[in-house]
Design a protein around this motif. Structure first.
Motif, PDB file in Angstrom:
ATOM      1  N   ALA A 112       0.893  -1.258   0.008  1.00  0.00           N
ATOM      2  CA  ALA A 112      -0.032  -0.114  -0.132  1.00  0.00           C
ATOM      3  C   ALA A 112       1.061   1.289   0.081  1.00  0.00           C
ATOM      4  CB  ALA A 112      -0.955   0.138   1.216  1.00  0.00           C
ATOM      5  N   VAL A 113       1.913   1.216   0.710  1.00  0.00           N
ATOM      6  CA  VAL A 113       2.824   2.550   0.976  1.00  0.00           C
ATOM      7  C   VAL A 113       3.417   2.890  -0.718  1.00  0.00           C
ATOM      8  CG1 VAL A 113       4.752   3.457   1.856  1.00  0.00           C
ATOM      9  CG2 VAL A 113       3.207   2.143   3.244  1.00  0.00           C
ATOM     10  N   GLU A 114       3.969   1.823  -1.225  1.00  0.00           N
ATOM     11  CA  GLU A 114       4.746   1.896  -2.660  1.00  0.00           C
ATOM     12  C   GLU A 114       3.684   2.277  -3.646  1.00  0.00           C
ATOM     13  OE1 GLU A 114       6.318  -1.666  -4.189  1.00  0.00           O
ATOM     14  OE2 GLU A 114       7.382  -0.461  -5.822  1.00  0.00           O
ATOM     15  N   ARG A 115       2.353   1.887  -3.594  1.00  0.00           N
ATOM     16  CA  ARG A 115       1.261   2.219  -4.407  1.00  0.00           C
ATOM     17  C   ARG A 115       0.981   3.855  -4.248  1.00  0.00           C
ATOM     18  NH1 ARG A 115      -0.944  -2.771  -3.377  1.00  0.00           N
ATOM     19  NH2 ARG A 115      -2.724  -1.758  -2.043  1.00  0.00           N
ATOM     20  N   ALA A 116       0.848   3.956  -2.933  1.00  0.00           N
ATOM     21  CA  ALA A 116       0.502   5.356  -2.506  1.00  0.00           C
ATOM     22  C   ALA A 116       1.574   6.395  -3.164  1.00  0.00           C
ATOM     23  CB  ALA A 116       0.317   5.630  -1.136  1.00  0.00           C
ATOM     24  N   ILE A 117       2.715   5.958  -3.046  1.00  0.00           N
ATOM     25  CA  ILE A 117       3.877   7.121  -3.685  1.00  0.00           C
ATOM     26  C   ILE A 117       4.087   6.913  -4.901  1.00  0.00           C
ATOM     27  CG2 ILE A 117       6.132   7.400  -3.370  1.00  0.00           C
ATOM     28  CD1 ILE A 117       5.900   6.423  -0.372  1.00  0.00           C
ATOM     29  N   LEU A 118       4.072   5.626  -5.479  1.00  0.00           N
ATOM     30  CA  LEU A 118       4.410   5.452  -6.910  1.00  0.00           C
ATOM     31  C   LEU A 118       3.380   5.210  -7.766  1.00  0.00           C
ATOM     32  CD1 LEU A 118       7.428   3.201  -6.288  1.00  0.00           C
ATOM     33  CD2 LEU A 118       7.658   5.635  -6.724  1.00  0.00           C
ATOM     34  N   GLY A 119       2.231   4.846  -7.394  1.00  0.00           N
ATOM     35  CA  GLY A 119       0.856   4.416  -8.204  1.00  0.00           C
ATOM     36  C   GLY A 119       1.461   2.929  -8.756  1.00  0.00           C
ATOM     37  N   SER A 120       0.452   2.515  -9.840  1.00  0.00           N
ATOM     38  CA  SER A 120       0.536   1.316 -10.421  1.00  0.00           C
ATOM     39  C   SER A 120       0.119   1.686 -12.041  1.00  0.00           C
ATOM     40  CB  SER A 120      -0.169   0.241  -9.646  1.00  0.00           C
ATOM     41  OG  SER A 120      -0.368  -0.688 -10.482  1.00  0.00           O
ATOM     42  N   VAL A 121       0.953   1.304 -12.992  1.00  0.00           N
ATOM     43  CA  VAL A 121       0.481   1.283 -14.152  1.00  0.00           C
ATOM     44  C   VAL A 121      -0.688   0.256 -14.556  1.00  0.00           C
ATOM     45  CG1 VAL A 121       0.977   0.967 -16.546  1.00  0.00           C
ATOM     46  CG2 VAL A 121       2.847   1.748 -14.857  1.00  0.00           C
ATOM     47  N   THR A 122      -0.678  -0.932 -13.805  1.00  0.00           N
ATOM     48  CA  THR A 122      -1.866  -1.907 -13.885  1.00  0.00           C
ATOM     49  C   THR A 122      -2.844  -1.141 -13.376  1.00  0.00           C
ATOM     50  OG1 THR A 122      -0.261  -3.764 -14.254  1.00  0.00           O
ATOM     51  CG2 THR A 122      -2.440  -4.341 -13.602  1.00  0.00           C
ATOM     52  N   GLU A 123      -2.980  -0.763 -12.345  1.00  0.00           N
ATOM     53  CA  GLU A 123      -4.089  -0.113 -11.562  1.00  0.00           C
ATOM     54  C   GLU A 123      -4.529   1.026 -12.504  1.00  0.00           C
ATOM     55  OE1 GLU A 123      -3.414   0.465  -7.634  1.00  0.00           O
ATOM     56  OE2 GLU A 123      -2.985  -1.589  -7.088  1.00  0.00           O
ATOM     57  N   THR A 124      -3.752   1.633 -13.008  1.00  0.00           N
ATOM     58  CA  THR A 124      -4.357   3.111 -13.678  1.00  0.00           C
ATOM     59  C   THR A 124      -5.050   2.457 -15.039  1.00  0.00           C
ATOM     60  OG1 THR A 124      -2.435   4.358 -12.922  1.00  0.00           O
ATOM     61  CG2 THR A 124      -3.546   4.786 -15.206  1.00  0.00           C
ATOM     62  N   VAL A 125      -4.557   1.411 -15.678  1.00  0.00           N
ATOM     63  CA  VAL A 125      -5.225   0.729 -16.733  1.00  0.00           C
ATOM     64  C   VAL A 125      -6.641   0.113 -16.298  1.00  0.00           C
ATOM     65  CG1 VAL A 125      -4.965  -0.794 -18.815  1.00  0.00           C
ATOM     66  CG2 VAL A 125      -3.036   0.745 -17.947  1.00  0.00           C
ATOM     67  N   MET A 126      -6.353  -0.666 -15.294  1.00  0.00           N
ATOM     68  CA  MET A 126      -7.932  -1.241 -14.934  1.00  0.00           C
ATOM     69  C   MET A 126      -8.925  -0.404 -14.239  1.00  0.00           C
ATOM     70  SD  MET A 126      -6.270  -4.601 -12.898  1.00  0.00           S
ATOM     71  CE  MET A 126      -7.059  -4.273 -11.427  1.00  0.00           C
ATOM     72  N   ASP A 127      -8.296   0.745 -13.755  1.00  0.00           N
ATOM     73  CA  ASP A 127      -9.377   1.699 -13.116  1.00  0.00           C
ATOM     74  C   ASP A 127     -10.032   2.470 -14.160  1.00  0.00           C
ATOM     75  OD1 ASP A 127      -8.918   0.799 -10.608  1.00  0.00           O
ATOM     76  OD2 ASP A 127      -7.634   2.471 -10.213  1.00  0.00           O
ATOM     77  N   ALA A 128      -9.458   2.755 -15.416  1.00  0.00           N
ATOM     78  CA  ALA A 128     -10.025   3.428 -16.518  1.00  0.00           C
ATOM     79  C   ALA A 128     -11.388   2.695 -17.127  1.00  0.00           C
ATOM     80  CB  ALA A 128      -9.031   3.751 -17.686  1.00  0.00           C
ATOM     81  N   LYS A 129     -11.128   1.343 -16.961  1.00  0.00           N
ATOM     82  CA  LYS A 129     -12.366   0.487 -17.339  1.00  0.00           C
ATOM     83  C   LYS A 129     -12.619   0.822 -18.971  1.00  0.00           C
ATOM     84  CE  LYS A 129     -14.072  -0.050 -12.897  1.00  0.00           C
ATOM     85  NZ  LYS A 129     -15.062   0.675 -11.799  1.00  0.00           N
ATOM     86  N   ARG A 130     -11.586   0.832 -19.869  1.00  0.00           N
ATOM     87  CA  ARG A 130     -11.664   1.445 -21.299  1.00  0.00           C
ATOM     88  C   ARG A 130     -11.643   0.060 -21.847  1.00  0.00           C
ATOM     89  NH1 ARG A 130      -8.333   6.548 -21.409  1.00  0.00           N
ATOM     90  NH2 ARG A 130      -9.666   7.966 -19.729  1.00  0.00           N
ATOM     91  N   VAL A 131     -11.000  -0.980 -21.476  1.00  0.00           N
ATOM     92  CA  VAL A 131     -10.709  -1.963 -22.103  1.00  0.00           C
ATOM     93  C   VAL A 131     -10.358  -3.333 -21.201  1.00  0.00           C
ATOM     94  CG1 VAL A 131      -8.198  -1.586 -21.965  1.00  0.00           C
ATOM     95  CG2 VAL A 131      -8.856  -3.089 -23.893  1.00  0.00           C
ATOM     96  N   PRO A 132     -10.829  -4.605 -21.533  1.00  0.00           N
ATOM     97  CA  PRO A 132     -10.529  -5.627 -20.707  1.00  0.00           C
ATOM     98  C   PRO A 132      -9.180  -5.878 -20.492  1.00  0.00           C
ATOM     99  CG  PRO A 132     -12.136  -6.361 -22.412  1.00  0.00           C
ATOM    100  CD  PRO A 132     -11.588  -4.937 -22.654  1.00  0.00           C
ATOM    101  N   VAL A 133      -8.783  -6.057 -19.304  1.00  0.00           N
ATOM    102  CA  VAL A 133      -7.308  -6.262 -18.764  1.00  0.00           C
ATOM    103  C   VAL A 133      -7.110  -7.580 -18.038  1.00  0.00           C
ATOM    104  CG1 VAL A 133      -5.422  -5.358 -17.111  1.00  0.00           C
ATOM    105  CG2 VAL A 133      -7.157  -3.889 -18.582  1.00  0.00           C
ATOM    106  N   THR A 134      -6.119  -8.418 -18.519  1.00  0.00           N
ATOM    107  CA  THR A 134      -5.914  -9.668 -17.911  1.00  0.00           C
ATOM    108  C   THR A 134      -4.695  -9.260 -16.973  1.00  0.00           C
ATOM    109  OG1 THR A 134      -6.712 -11.033 -19.562  1.00  0.00           O
ATOM    110  CG2 THR A 134      -4.864 -12.006 -18.097  1.00  0.00           C
ATOM    111  N   VAL A 135      -4.647  -9.547 -15.710  1.00  0.00           N
ATOM    112  CA  VAL A 135      -3.423  -9.242 -14.697  1.00  0.00           C
ATOM    113  C   VAL A 135      -2.748 -10.632 -14.438  1.00  0.00           C
ATOM    114  CG1 VAL A 135      -2.599  -8.270 -12.834  1.00  0.00           C
ATOM    115  CG2 VAL A 135      -4.480  -7.260 -14.046  1.00  0.00           C
ATOM    116  N   ILE A 136      -1.421 -10.414 -14.692  1.00  0.00           N
ATOM    117  CA  ILE A 136      -0.527 -11.813 -14.324  1.00  0.00           C
ATOM    118  C   ILE A 136       0.414 -11.301 -13.254  1.00  0.00           C
ATOM    119  CG2 ILE A 136       1.075 -13.392 -15.153  1.00  0.00           C
ATOM    120  CD1 ILE A 136      -1.532 -13.592 -16.638  1.00  0.00           C
ATOM    121  N   PRO A 137       0.190 -12.174 -12.094  1.00  0.00           N
ATOM    122  CA  PRO A 137       1.261 -11.657 -11.025  1.00  0.00           C
ATOM    123  C   PRO A 137       2.765 -12.086 -11.263  1.00  0.00           C
ATOM    124  CG  PRO A 137      -0.303 -13.631 -10.563  1.00  0.00           C
ATOM    125  CD  PRO A 137      -0.551 -12.996 -12.060  1.00  0.00           C
TER     126      PRO A 137
END
Length: 137
Positions: A112-137
């Motif tokens: 959570a701390v890293e995401r709060a400071i740096l964000g996440s490319v994957t989360e930005t794309v997913m949150d936009a809900k413009r295209v289906p996204v498959t996330v691979i850990p």
């Protein structure tokens, strides 16, 4: 790059991390199952030796899976304090401009701390809900 509108178009953004290459491997297996075209992009603020290493590694994966694509490098000199948000927006711009139907991305599983400071490319794309996204850990 002109996309074939009759085929599903899959975009795989890579950053050089192991999880982004797991996503590329997954997408390379997925694409033939759906008769889809696969396209790989690396977003960076400057092209350098590390960029070339990432592109070469991606070419090796594509060659192994007999996928005909040449990884693209998208340079964005406006990457700043929260580069992941900017990169996520760049990926979304590519989705819209090029007409991608699906995005396959790796995710680092940062805290959570890293995401709060740096964000996440994957989360930005997913949150936009413009295209289906498959996330691979």
């Amino acid at each position: 790059m002109a996309l074939d509108s009759a085929r599903m178009q899959i975009l795989v953004p890579i950053d050089g991390s192991d999880c982004s290459f797991r996503a590329l491997e997954f997408a390379a297996d997925m694409a033939p199952r759906y008769d889809a075209s696969l396209h790989v992009v690396h977003v960076t603020d400057s092209r350098n030796d590390a960029t070339e290493d990432i592109v070469e590694r991606a070419r090796d994966v594509l060659d192994t899976h007999e996928v005909e694509d040449d990884p693209a490098v998208h340079t964005d000199v406006s990457l700043d304090f929260r580069p992941s948000n900017r990169i996520g927006k760049d990926v979304l711009t590519l989705v819209e401009e090029e007409g991608y139907d699906h995005v396959v991305m790796g995710h680092h599983g940062s805290g959570a701390v890293e995401r709060a400071i740096l964000g996440s490319v994957t989360e930005t794309v997913m949150d936009a809900k413009r295209v289906p996204v498959t996330v691979i850990p």
